[in-house]
Design an enzyme around this catalytic site. Structure first.
Site, PDB file in Angstrom:
ATOM      1  N   GLY A  10     -14.105 -11.044  25.366  1.00 55.06           N
ATOM      2  CA  GLY A  10     -15.224 -11.259  24.447  1.00 55.06           C
ATOM      3  C   GLY A  10     -15.926  -9.964  24.086  1.00 55.06           C
ATOM      4  O   GLY A  10     -16.211  -9.692  22.911  1.00 55.06           O
ATOM      5  N   TYR A  11     -16.168  -9.154  25.092  1.00 56.64           N
ATOM      6  CA  TYR A  11     -16.851  -7.876  24.848  1.00 56.64           C
ATOM      7  C   TYR A  11     -15.959  -6.958  24.002  1.00 56.64           C
ATOM      8  O   TYR A  11     -16.430  -6.334  23.047  1.00 56.64           O
ATOM      9  CB  TYR A  11     -17.199  -7.220  26.192  1.00 56.64           C
ATOM     10  CG  TYR A  11     -17.790  -5.843  26.063  1.00 56.64           C
ATOM     11  CD1 TYR A  11     -18.967  -5.634  25.347  1.00 56.64           C
ATOM     12  CD2 TYR A  11     -17.170  -4.739  26.648  1.00 56.64           C
ATOM     13  CE1 TYR A  11     -19.509  -4.361  25.213  1.00 56.64           C
ATOM     14  CE2 TYR A  11     -17.700  -3.467  26.520  1.00 56.64           C
ATOM     15  CZ  TYR A  11     -18.868  -3.277  25.796  1.00 56.64           C
ATOM     16  OH  TYR A  11     -19.385  -2.015  25.664  1.00 56.64           O
TER      17      TYR A  11
ATOM     18  N   THR B 146      -6.017  -8.416  23.515  1.00 62.45           N
ATOM     19  CA  THR B 146      -6.373  -9.778  23.092  1.00 62.45           C
ATOM     20  C   THR B 146      -7.435  -9.722  21.991  1.00 62.45           C
ATOM     21  O   THR B 146      -7.319 -10.394  20.956  1.00 62.45           O
ATOM     22  CB  THR B 146      -6.866 -10.598  24.299  1.00 62.45           C
ATOM     23  OG1 THR B 146      -5.892 -10.490  25.341  1.00 62.45           O
ATOM     24  CG2 THR B 146      -7.055 -12.061  23.936  1.00 62.45           C
TER      25      THR B 146
ATOM     26  N   LYS C 147       2.881 -20.120  22.483  1.00 61.43           N
ATOM     27  CA  LYS C 147       2.275 -18.858  22.026  1.00 61.43           C
ATOM     28  C   LYS C 147       3.337 -17.776  21.804  1.00 61.43           C
ATOM     29  O   LYS C 147       3.357 -17.115  20.773  1.00 61.43           O
ATOM     30  CB  LYS C 147       1.289 -18.408  23.109  1.00 61.43           C
ATOM     31  CG  LYS C 147       0.319 -17.344  22.703  1.00 61.43           C
ATOM     32  CD  LYS C 147      -0.530 -16.877  23.888  1.00 61.43           C
ATOM     33  CE  LYS C 147      -1.359 -17.992  24.499  1.00 61.43           C
ATOM     34  NZ  LYS C 147      -2.281 -17.478  25.546  1.00 61.43           N
TER      35      LYS C 147
ATOM     36  N   LYS D 241       2.724 -20.331  33.854  1.00 58.07           N
ATOM     37  CA  LYS D 241       1.346 -20.034  34.254  1.00 58.07           C
ATOM     38  C   LYS D 241       1.240 -20.213  35.748  1.00 58.07           C
ATOM     39  O   LYS D 241       1.941 -21.038  36.340  1.00 58.07           O
ATOM     40  CB  LYS D 241       0.369 -21.007  33.568  1.00 58.07           C
ATOM     41  CG  LYS D 241      -1.046 -20.486  33.511  1.00 58.07           C
ATOM     42  CD  LYS D 241      -1.182 -19.520  32.352  1.00 58.07           C
ATOM     43  CE  LYS D 241      -2.552 -19.035  32.109  1.00 58.07           C
ATOM     44  NZ  LYS D 241      -2.633 -18.367  30.800  1.00 58.07           N
TER      45      LYS D 241
HETATM   46  N1  GLU Z   1      -3.202 -14.626  30.319  1.00 55.14           N
HETATM   47  C1  GLU Z   1      -2.916 -14.202  28.986  1.00 55.14           C
HETATM   48  C2  GLU Z   1      -2.666 -15.402  28.101  1.00 55.14           C
HETATM   49  O1  GLU Z   1      -3.074 -16.497  28.391  1.00 55.14           O
HETATM   50  C3  GLU Z   1      -1.822 -13.164  28.930  1.00 55.14           C
HETATM   51  C4  GLU Z   1      -0.490 -13.597  29.449  1.00 55.14           C
HETATM   52  C5  GLU Z   1       0.534 -12.479  29.527  1.00 55.14           C
HETATM   53  O2  GLU Z   1       0.226 -11.359  29.166  1.00 55.14           O
HETATM   54  O3  GLU Z   1       1.638 -12.765  29.985  1.00 55.14           O
HETATM   55  O4  GLU Z   1      -2.130 -15.269  27.028  1.00 55.14           O
END
Ligand code: GLU
Length: 417
Positions: free
Chosen positions: A220-221, A187, A91, A103
Site C-alpha cells: 500500500g505504501y 506489486t 494470476k 500457496k
Molecule cells: N504473495 C504474492 C501474491 O499473492 C506473490 C507471490 C509470488 O511472488 O510468488 O501474488
C-alpha cells in the site's frame, strides 16, 4: 456454501461455462492437485516447544512449476490457502508467465515470536515441506507477514538440505541473497501500470485524479508513493489502526505521512512537514470511513473481504484497485458493475509481484542480475498487455472485469491441461 473457497470456485465455474468449457475439465480445474498439512514444532527462547499448523496447497502446475507465497497469520486456514492457491494459478496465467499456482501458510501471530524463533519457524517450515519444493517443482515467495529476511532463511535451509546453493528455490529474497531489483516495489508498480491504463480507458485526466489507499504496508505504501509521484492526488491513507484524510482539495505525500507515523507510532491526525503540522486541512478517519471516501480511486491494500454486502452501496469511488488478494467479496462484483464502479481484480491488479518473482527465478537459474530499468520495462509490457487482453474479453462477453480475468486465466490453464 459459505466458505470462501466454495464462493471462488463457483465464480470460476461460471466464468468457465461462459467460454463453453467441458464439465469434466471444469471439475479438474477446480480441484487442487495436492494439499499438504503438517504440524511444525519449534523450540521457544524460553526453553519449551510450540506446535503450529502449517500448509502448502499445490493447485495446478499445467503451465509450469507451482508458484505462490507463504503467509504467517493468526487466521490462516486450509479453506483460505486453497482459495489463494487457485487464484495464484489464475494470476500467473492472466499475465502469461509459465508458472502454476500454490500457496502456503502457518497459523500464528508473527508479532508474538522473537527474531530467533521466527528464524527457527521459517527453517522448520522448509524441513516439513522439502519433498514438495524445488526450483522446478514449487517456488514459494513472501505473502502477508512474511518478508525477504524469511525468504533468505528458507532458501538457505533448502540449500543446506539438498547440499548445494539453490537460490531459485524461493523468490522475494533480499538483493544481497539473489533477490531481483524491483521486487519490493513490484506489486505497487504493477498496480500503477494497470491503473494508468484504466484511467485512460475511462477518459479521466491523470493529474489530479483523487485516490484513497487502505493499507500502509510494503504494498500500500509503495503504491501510494508511486501514485503521488505520477500525479495522482492522495486524499486518504490508512493502516490497521485508522488513517488520515485531506480536506479542501489538499494532497498528501505518503513519505511525509510515513515519517510522522514513525514518530507517533500510528498515522497522525495532522499532516506534518517536519515540525510544521497542518491540523486544519486534514483529519483523522477510521478504516471504514476511508472505504467510503469521495475519491475517484479506492485502493485496497490491506486484508481480504473489505468491500462486502454491508458497505458496497456506500462506496463512492469510480475505480477500485484490488491489490489485496480477495479484498472484495466476490458476491458484490455484480452490484459494483451495476453501480458503474470499475473493479480491477486482484488476479490482474497485484500480479506485478509474482511477475517480478518469475524474473527473479529466471535470473537465479541463469546466474544473471538484471538492472531495475530492465525489470520495470518488462513488467510494464506484461501488465499493459494483460490489461488489454482482460479489457477485450470483458467487452466481448459483457462480463465483469473479474469474470473476464478468470476467463483469460482459465482458458490458458485448461489449454495447457
Ligand atoms: N504473495 C504474492 C501474491 O499473492 C506473490 C507471490 C509470488 O511472488 O510468488 O501474488
Amino acid at each position: 456454501m459459505t466458505g470462501i473457497f466454495q464462493k471462488t470456485i463457483k465464480q470460476a465455474s461460471q466464468a468457465a461455462r461462459l467460454i463453453n468449457l467441458d464439465k469434466k475439465l471444469i471439475k479438474r480445474l477446480i480441484t487442487p492437485q495436492r494439499v499438504v498439512s503438517k504440524k511444525v514444532i519449534i523450540k521457544l527462547d524460553s526453553g519449551g516447544n510450540k506446535t503450529f499448523s502449517a500448509y502448502r496447497v499445490q493447485f495446478n502446475n499445467a503451465r509450469g512449476p507451482y508458484k505462490g507465497g507463504i503467509r504467517f497469520h493468526p487466521q490462516v486456514n486450509l479453506d483460505e490457502i486453497k482459495t489463494l492457491a487457485f487464484l495464484m494459478a489464475i494470476k500467473c496465467a492472466v499475465v502469461g508467465i509459465p508458472m502454476g499456482g500454490a500457496k502456503g501458510g502457518v497459523q500464528l501471530n508473527p508479532k508474538e515470536l522473537s527474531f530467533n524463533e521466527l528464524e527457527r519457524l521459517s527453517r522448520a517450515w522448509v524441513r516439513a515441506f522439502k519433498n514438495y519444493l524445488g526450483p522446478h517443482q514449487d517456488v514459494p515467495a513472501p505473502d502477508v507477514y512474511t518478508n525477504p529476511q524469511i525468504m533468505s532463511w528458507m532458501a538457505d535451509e533448502y540449500s543446506r538440505l539438498v547440499g548445494k546453493k539453490t537460490l531459485a528455490a524461493f523468490t522475494g529474497k533480499p538483493l544481497t541473497e539473489g533477490g531481483s531489483e524491483g521486487r519490493e516495489l513490484a506489486t505497487g508498480q504493477g498496480g500503477i501500470y494497470i491503473l494508468n491504463e484504466a484511467v485512460k480507458k475511462l477518459g479521466l485526466k491523470l493529474k489530479g485524479v483523487t485516490m484513497a489507499v487502505q493499507g500502509f504496508g510494503n504494498v500500500g505504501y509503495g503504491l501510494a508513493q508511486l501514485a503521488y509521484q505520477a500525479g495522482y492526488k492522495i486524499i486518504g491513507l490508512s493502516d490497521s489502526q485508522g488513517g488520515i484524510m485531506a480536506l479542501n482539495g489538499k494532497n498528501m505525500d505518503p513519505l511525509k505521512v510515513m515519517e510522522t507515523k514513525k514518530e507517533h507510532g500510528q498515522i497522525h491526525a495532522c499532516y506534518c512537514l517536519g515540525t510544521v503540522c497542518d491540523c486544519v486541512n486534514y483529519k483523522k478517519i477510521t478504516n471504514d470511513e476511508l472505504l467510503k471516501l469521495k475519491a475517484d480511486i479506492l485502493v485496497l491494500a490491506a486484508l481480504e473481504n473489505q468491500i462486502t454486502g454491508g458497505n458496497v452501496n456506500q462506496v463512492k469511488a469510480k475505480i477500485i484497485l484490488e491489490l489485496a488478494n480477495g479484498g472484495i467479496d466476490p458476491i458484490v462484483d455484480g452490484i459494483l458493475k451495476k453501480r458503474g464502479v470499475l473493479v480491477l481484480p486482484d488476479v490482474l491488479a497485484n500480479a506485478g509481484g509474482v511477475t517480478v518473482s518469475y524474473f527473479e527465478w529466471r535470473q537465479n537459474l541463469k546466474n544473471e542480475h538484471w538492472p531495475e530499468s530492465a525489470v520495470f520495462a518488462k513488467l510494464k509490457k506484461i501488465m499493459t498487455d494483460s490489461f488489454n487482453e482482460v479489457w477485450q474479453t470483458m467487452e466481448k462477453y459483457q462480463a465483469t472485469p473479474r469474470q473476464a480475468a478468470l476467463m483469460v486465466g482459465i482458458k490458458r490453464i485448461t489449454e495447457a491441461m
